[in-house]
Design a protein around this motif. Structure first.
Motif, short mmCIF file in Angstrom:
data_model
loop_
_atom_site.label_atom_id
_atom_site.label_comp_id
_atom_site.label_asym_id
_atom_site.label_seq_id
_atom_site.Cartn_x
_atom_site.Cartn_y
_atom_site.Cartn_z
N ILE A 206 0.68 -1.24 0.02
CA ILE A 206 0.06 0.19 0.20
C ILE A 206 0.68 1.25 -0.09
CG2 ILE A 206 -1.82 1.64 1.36
CD1 ILE A 206 -2.99 -1.10 2.22
N ARG A 207 0.41 2.30 -0.95
CA ARG A 207 1.11 3.42 -0.84
C ARG A 207 0.61 4.22 0.28
NH1 ARG A 207 1.14 5.26 -7.00
NH2 ARG A 207 2.46 3.56 -7.80
N THR A 208 1.42 4.78 1.05
CA THR A 208 1.16 5.56 2.48
C THR A 208 1.26 6.94 2.13
OG1 THR A 208 3.39 5.16 3.28
CG2 THR A 208 1.70 3.50 3.88
N ARG B 198 -3.05 9.80 -1.23
CA ARG B 198 -3.80 9.52 -2.33
C ARG B 198 -5.04 8.53 -1.71
NH1 ARG B 198 -1.35 5.11 -5.83
NH2 ARG B 198 -2.88 4.01 -4.84
N ILE C 242 -7.66 5.72 -0.62
CA ILE C 242 -7.59 4.18 -0.89
C ILE C 242 -8.79 3.67 -0.04
CG2 ILE C 242 -5.38 3.69 -1.14
CD1 ILE C 242 -5.10 2.67 1.61
N LEU D 122 -10.72 2.05 2.91
CA LEU D 122 -10.09 1.74 4.30
C LEU D 122 -11.22 0.69 4.94
CD1 LEU D 122 -8.95 5.08 5.34
CD2 LEU D 122 -7.52 3.11 4.72
N GLY E 128 -4.05 6.99 2.41
CA GLY E 128 -3.17 5.55 2.56
C GLY E 128 -2.65 5.39 3.97
N PHE F 53 -4.28 3.84 6.91
CA PHE F 53 -4.46 2.09 7.03
C PHE F 53 -3.47 1.58 8.01
CE2 PHE F 53 -3.93 -2.26 5.25
CZ PHE F 53 -5.38 -2.46 5.15
N ILE G 150 -7.66 -3.54 -3.09
CA ILE G 150 -6.76 -2.52 -3.69
C ILE G 150 -6.09 -2.98 -4.98
CG2 ILE G 150 -4.97 -1.03 -3.50
CD1 ILE G 150 -5.71 -0.38 -0.63
#
Length: 90
Positions: free
Chosen positions: A9-11, A14, A16, A18, A32, A35, A89
Motif C-alpha cells: 500500500i502506498r502510504t 492518495r 484508498i 479503508l 493511505g 491504514f 486495492i
C-alpha cells in the motif's frame, strides 16, 4: 503485518478504500497512511493483553492461556482484514 502494508500500500495522501462491507461494498475511503491505524490498534491490544495475561498468570494459569489465545485470534482477524483490503486495492 506492518511490512505487508508497507510493501503493498502506498502510504501517501492518495485515497484508498479503508473499510469494505460485503453487502454495501466500499464504505470508507481515506488517505493511505490511515491504514496503519489497524495494526497500531492490534499492537496496542496485544500489549494490553500481555500485561493482563502476566497479571492473571500469578493467580490463574488457565485464564492467562485463554487471554493469550484470544490475543492470537484477534491478531489473526486483523491480518485477515488487512489482506482483504489489500486484495480489494490490487
Amino acid at each position: 503485518m506492518w511490512i505487508l502494508i508497507l510493501i503493498k500500500i502506498r502510504t501517501d495522501y492518495r485515497p484508498i478504500p479503508l473499510h469494505f462491507n460485503a453487502f454495501y461494498g466500499i464504505e470508507f475511503v481515506g488517505p493511505g497512511f490511515l491504514f496503519f491505524e489497524l495494526p497500531l490498534v492490534g499492537a496496542g491490544m496485544m500489549v494490553l493483553n500481555l500485561f493482563l495475561s502476566r497479571m492473571a498468570f500469578r493467580r490463574e494459569e488457565f485464564l492467562a492461556i485463554l487471554i493469550a489465545f484470544g490475543t492470537a485470534v484477534i491478531q489473526l482477524l486483523f491480518l485477515i482484514a488487512v489482506l482483504n483490503v489489500i486484495a480489494l486495492i490490487s
